[in-house]
Write a protein that holds these residues in place. Structure first.
Motif, PDB file in Angstrom:
ATOM      1  N   ASP A   4     -62.096  41.588  31.190  1.00  0.00           N
ATOM      2  CA  ASP A   4     -62.618  40.275  31.580  1.00  0.00           C
ATOM      3  C   ASP A   4     -62.752  40.145  33.089  1.00  0.00           C
ATOM      4  O   ASP A   4     -63.718  39.558  33.584  1.00  0.00           O
ATOM      5  N   ALA A   8     -66.203  39.505  35.066  1.00  0.00           N
ATOM      6  CA  ALA A   8     -66.325  38.403  36.028  1.00  0.00           C
ATOM      7  C   ALA A   8     -66.833  38.921  37.368  1.00  0.00           C
ATOM      8  O   ALA A   8     -67.692  38.293  38.005  1.00  0.00           O
ATOM      9  N   LYS A  12     -70.407  38.054  39.155  1.00  0.00           N
ATOM     10  CA  LYS A  12     -70.463  37.555  40.528  1.00  0.00           C
ATOM     11  C   LYS A  12     -71.399  38.400  41.389  1.00  0.00           C
ATOM     12  O   LYS A  12     -72.099  37.881  42.258  1.00  0.00           O
ATOM     13  N   LYS A  64     -69.952  31.746  39.389  1.00  0.00           N
ATOM     14  CA  LYS A  64     -69.151  31.552  38.182  1.00  0.00           C
ATOM     15  C   LYS A  64     -70.056  31.065  37.063  1.00  0.00           C
ATOM     16  O   LYS A  64     -71.040  30.373  37.301  1.00  0.00           O
ATOM     17  N   TYR A 121     -69.574  38.257  28.867  1.00  0.00           N
ATOM     18  CA  TYR A 121     -68.768  37.373  29.712  1.00  0.00           C
ATOM     19  C   TYR A 121     -69.259  35.929  29.590  1.00  0.00           C
ATOM     20  O   TYR A 121     -68.463  35.003  29.400  1.00  0.00           O
ATOM     21  N   GLU A 122     -70.556  35.727  29.688  1.00  0.00           N
ATOM     22  CA  GLU A 122     -71.120  34.379  29.553  1.00  0.00           C
ATOM     23  C   GLU A 122     -70.904  33.823  28.151  1.00  0.00           C
ATOM     24  O   GLU A 122     -70.584  32.647  27.983  1.00  0.00           O
TER      25      GLU A 122
END
Length: 187
Positions: A4, A8, A12, A64, A121-122
């Motif tokens: 994770d 992230a 980014k 984010k 992730y989204e």
């Protein structure tokens, strides 16, 4: 680093990764005029999809993941990730113009960046935030490829000011990137 945390970080850095991938395409390019029209059509289609998708959501640029509401209309009625589909078409158009080796490199990179890292992730964020509504949306809507005709979900709120404010940057990058790639015919 956990999976994770890696996702992230990649989320980014997605703009920088896209830039690095483009520079690799540019350096490896060996364009041929026989691929010019189809390549430019893919790039234009990708940018049009980005215009359509960006006007349907309130905010999408940032370091984010964030979503104020679950958008299921417009291009989001066809696929859950139309902005990335647009990116994919732009990048594939560039890669196609650049040559077969570059197409393979692009497809592999795009798969890793978006399918393996960014989109999961989204999706994790969206599932936590919207729960059952997001799960139902996933059941009826493909991630990158349409799974059915969306019917009455095509129409919904659209804001041109968001397109102008947020997507003009993408347009200039697409135009400049395409022009640079076309300059490879000369060097």
């Amino acid at each position: 680093m956990t999976r994770d945390a890696l996702r992230a970080l990649i989320f980014k850095l997605r703009g920088g990764l896209w830039t690095a991938l483009y520079l690799l395409i540019l350096l490896l390019a060996s364009p041929e005029k026989s691929r010019l029209v189809s390549s430019l059509l893919l790039v234009a289609l990708g940018q049009l999809i980005r215009f359509w998708a960006s006007g349907c959501i309130v905010k999408y640029r940032g370091e984010k993941v964030g979503a104020e509401q679950l958008v299921t209309w417009g291009p989001y009625a066809f696929v859950r990730n139309p902005l990335y589909v647009g990116n994919g078409l732009i990048g594939f158009g560039w890669a196609l113009l650049a040559g077969p080796l570059v197409v393979a490199l692009f497809l592999t990179s795009f798969f890793l960046i978006y399918r393996v890292w960014i989109v999961p992730y989204e999706e994790s964020f969206l599932e936590k935030k919207f729960g059952e509504a997001y799960s139902a949306y996933c059941q009826s809507t493909g991630r990158f490829i349409p799974s059915s005709w969306p019917g009455d979900r095509l129409h919904g709120p659209y804001d041109w000011t968001i397109v102008w404010r947020s997507e003009r940057h993408s347009l200039w990058i697409t135009l400049a990137g395409t022009a640079l790639l076309l300059s490879r015919f000369k060097w």
